[in-house]
Design a protein around this motif. Structure first.
Motif, mmCIF file in Angstrom:
data_model
loop_
_atom_site.group_PDB
_atom_site.id
_atom_site.type_symbol
_atom_site.label_atom_id
_atom_site.label_comp_id
_atom_site.label_asym_id
_atom_site.label_seq_id
_atom_site.Cartn_x
_atom_site.Cartn_y
_atom_site.Cartn_z
ATOM 1 N N PRO A 1 39.475 29.107 45.502
ATOM 2 C CA PRO A 1 40.926 29.013 45.674
ATOM 3 C C PRO A 1 41.284 28.987 47.147
ATOM 4 O O PRO A 1 40.466 29.322 48.005
ATOM 5 N N TYR B 1 44.928 32.032 50.824
ATOM 6 C CA TYR B 1 46.007 32.992 50.579
ATOM 7 C C TYR B 1 46.025 33.494 49.150
ATOM 8 O O TYR B 1 46.727 34.448 48.842
ATOM 9 N N GLU B 2 45.236 32.837 48.273
ATOM 10 C CA GLU B 2 45.122 33.328 46.909
ATOM 11 C C GLU B 2 43.838 34.121 46.709
ATOM 12 O O GLU B 2 43.707 34.858 45.736
ATOM 13 N N ASP C 1 44.432 39.605 48.965
ATOM 14 C CA ASP C 1 45.779 40.161 49.065
ATOM 15 C C ASP C 1 45.916 40.975 50.353
ATOM 16 O O ASP C 1 46.836 41.760 50.502
ATOM 17 N N SER D 1 46.718 36.952 53.759
ATOM 18 C CA SER D 1 47.658 36.298 52.840
ATOM 19 C C SER D 1 49.049 36.161 53.446
ATOM 20 O O SER D 1 49.891 35.418 52.938
#
Length: 695
Positions: A664, A667-668, A671, A675
């Motif tokens: 992914p 930023y995914e 956390d 991000s």
């Protein structure tokens, strides 16, 4: 015709034999006269023989008899001639120790005189005292001799133990105490201990018990040096470390008073500990004498001189026979009657450093003159070393002549005097009287100038305070060494850092480097580790080289929080990729701020691309038409316009973040602080601090 007398029968009877008896009577009278004449003629020869016997070392009866009388009064006799080492007041201590031997013990404490044979003296004293027991001779240093008469006592073994087990500066009282302890062990144990002591200390003397003034000066120097060296080194080292890592999380959270407080506490600890470590107060085992101890010998000699102008110390070997003494009296009497003459007082008394006058004959003569209270010539003749000193106190004599022109043969003797145990004292004193007769007279009485006082007995063996003498220079030495050592350490650190920087050259500054638009979407963990370490160390170096920091401080603070204040952690294999990217973003933003090119946002498509130039809706997924407002760099903005479908391939993918066979966007995948990149650098900094719990 026969003669007829009143006793005619008897006269007529003995007349025939009277001439033979008369001759016999005359012969006996002649023999008696010859015997008397021979005795008279040989008397000087016998006196000379007596002198030669004295010079050969025979112990004079007067010395042994005097000491025997003293022991008859008290089994422990302490001389009054050693008050600076062994005052008379120590006699009870010797008596207390002597009781522990278990046998009658007689102790003589006398000055050490080379002309005395200790064993011979003890034998002579024993013969005159007539009492069996253990006889011990102690001098100003140790137990000098010991002999047992009529009792069982391991005197030789005890003397050996006290000699080998104790250092030379232990002092006579401790030496006698060790001697007594070994006597109390008995023969077998004492012999075994003596053999053990000889084997153990035969070549290596025990360590000294006391230190001297020079040792105390060294202690003071060391104390002063440590008192400034250690605290100052702590402060200098802390300042250097703070400069190298001043903006680590730990560095910022520590109060400013910690380092100075530590330095002050260290100085206090050294100041309080040093007196406990260097706790010596005296340089000798000598006891402090009382005023009575210091005046006892002078009073004894003065009292003797008031009775007789020639006072021979009864504790010392006899150096004048009766004939020499009588002649000296005659010469003194004649000098007193001469024109410009006067009284002469001769003191045959040893002068030792342990005496009340500290071995100063001038001081002793002045003290005796004050006690006798009669002006005259005061002669101090030392029966131990044979020196003769002359001092004029109040007579019309040329004092300079006495001082400067006294022949060395009189003052010090010649080779014959050195070889003789009596130092030829009688002949030399006779020569001295001749010298006095020939000394020029003056119009007015002259006196010796007041001699310098002897050292104060209470302070003579006292060590100077620890915080004195070389303590003050030590403070400067410590400060200099601290500055020198810290400078050398800083120089070595700079050299090592320069070598390391050569091996891993830092990237160009943001002012000259182009944006990293070619950074791939998929990057390896090793690349992230290397880049993060290079960027962060470069920021730290550039930060320390500038005075104005501003926004760069926030970026550096946040980046160091991510690695717990240690840039080296970016090179660890287990480092989190998301954390490494965040460190890179913050480090580059900080360097840009230092270069005067502040950056509020970096590319939200791939943070490794560099600063953003604007914001656009960017397609972030190949499936569907999912879009997101992101800050973009120039290349990403162009791609978003010309080829929107290619944007998902430009999104940064973190290594190790696979999910369902694909990775992914960054930023995914986390956390954490990374991000927050799409929201700007300020938001990244805030999230780092929130995560670390720092406000």
């Amino acid at each position: 015709m026969r003669a007829v007398t009143a006793n005619g029968a008897h006269a007529g009877h003995i007349a025939p034999g009277s001439s033979g008896q008369t001759r016999l009577l005359r012969l006996l009278l002649a023999l008696s006269a010859l015997t008397a004449l021979f005795a008279t003629a040989t008397a000087p020869a016998r006196a000379a023989d007596g002198t030669r016997s004295l010079a050969a070392g025979t112990t004079p009866a007067t010395q042994a008899a005097y000491l025997a009388d003293r022991l008859r009064e008290n089994p422990v006799y302490v001389t009054d001639q050693l008050p600076r080492e062994l005052p008379v007041s120590t006699a009870p201590d010797f008596a207390r120790l002597a009781k522990r031997t278990g046998v009658p013990t007689y102790v003589l404490v006398l000055p050490s005189l080379s002309s005395i044979d200790g064993r011979q003296l003890l034998g002579a004293v024993h013969d005159r005292l007539g009492r069996d027991g253990l006889y011990v001779l102690v001098d100003e240093g140790e137990v000098a001799e010991a002999t047992a008469y009529g009792v069982r006592a391991p005197a030789d073994a005890a003397s050996t133990v006290s000699l080998y087990e104790l250092p030379y500066d232990a002092g006579p009282l401790l030496s006698f105490e060790r001697f007594v302890d070994v006597i109390a062990l008995g023969g077998e144990k004492a012999t075994a201990r003596a053999e053990e002591a000889r084997a153990k200390h035969g070549n290596d003397e025990p360590a000294e018990m006391y230190i001297g003034p020079s040792d105390r000066n060294n202690q003071s120097l060391l104390t002063g040096t440590l008192l400034t060296f250690v605290p100052l080194l702590i402060m200098l080292s802390a300042g250097y470390v703070r400069r190298r890592r001043r903006h680590s999380g730990a560095g910022r959270r520590l109060p400013r008073w910690v380092v100075p407080g530590t330095a002050v506490l260290t100085a206090a600890a050294i100041a309080l500990t040093a007196p406990a470590v260097f706790d010596q107060t005296r340089s000798s085992a000598a006891r402090i004498p009382s005023p009575a101890d210091l005046s006892a010998r002078v009073e004894r000699v003065a009292a003797g001189l008031k009775q007789d102008p020639v006072y021979a110390d009864p504790e010392s070997p006899r150096v004048l026979d009766d004939r020499q003494r009588d002649r000296l009296h005659d010469r003194i009497r004649d000098f007193r009657r001469s024109d410009g003459g006067g009284p002469v007082y001769v003191s045959l008394v040893p002068q030792t450093p342990e005496s009340e006058s500290a071995g100063d004959a001038d001081l002793f003569a002045a003290a005796v003159h004050a006690k006798v209270d009669v002006d005259g010539v005061y002669v101090v003749a030392d029966p131990a070393d044979g020196t003769i000193d002359v001092y004029n106190h109040g007579l019309r004599l040329d004092s300079n002549h006495l001082f400067l022109d006294l022949p060395d043969s009189v003052a010090y003797g010649d080779s014959k005097a050195d070889e003789a145990d009596d130092h030829l004292m009688g002949e030399r004193l006779d020569a001295l009287m001749t010298f006095l007769d020939e000394t020029p007279r003056t119009d007015r009485p002259e006196s010796e100038s007041a001699p310098a006082p002897a050292p104060r007995a209470a302070e003579e063996h006292a060590l100077p305070p620890l915080f004195a003498t070389d303590f003050w220079p030590g403070l400067f030495v410590g400060a200099f060494l601290a500055l020198l050592l810290s400078g050398v350490a800083a120089g070595l650190a700079w050299i090592v850092g320069a070598l390391l920087r050569r091996r891993s050259a830092a990237p160009d500054s943001p002012a000259s480097a182009p944006a990293s638009t070619s950074a791939p979407a998929s990057v390896s963990a090793s690349t992230l580790r290397r880049t993060a370490h290079t960027e962060l160390t470069s920021l730290v170096r550039e930060f320390n080289d500038q005075d104005e920091h501003g926004r760069a401080w926030d970026c550096l603070d946040a980046a160091l929080l991510l690695v717990d204040g240690d840039p080296g952690r970016t090179r660890e294999r287990g480092a989190d990729p998301a954390t490494l990217v965040a460190v890179i973003v913050l480090a580059r933003a900080g360097r840009a701020a230092l270069a005067g090119e502040p950056t509020e946002q970096c590319c939200g498509v791939n943070p490794l691309h560099g600063p953003a130039v604007g914001r656009r809706h960017v397609r972030v997924s190949r499936q569907g038409n999912s879009r997101r407002m992101l800050p973009v760099c120039d290349p990403c903005r162009d791609t978003a316009v010309a080829e929107p479908g290619g944007m998902p391939d430009r999104l940064l993918k973190l290594p190790g973040s696979e999910s369902g066979g694909s990775r992914p966007p960054y930023y995914e995948a986390t956390d954490g602080p990374l991000s927050a990149v799409p929201d700007g650098i300020a938001r990244v900094i805030e999230k780092v601090r929130e995560t670390a719990g720092v406000h």
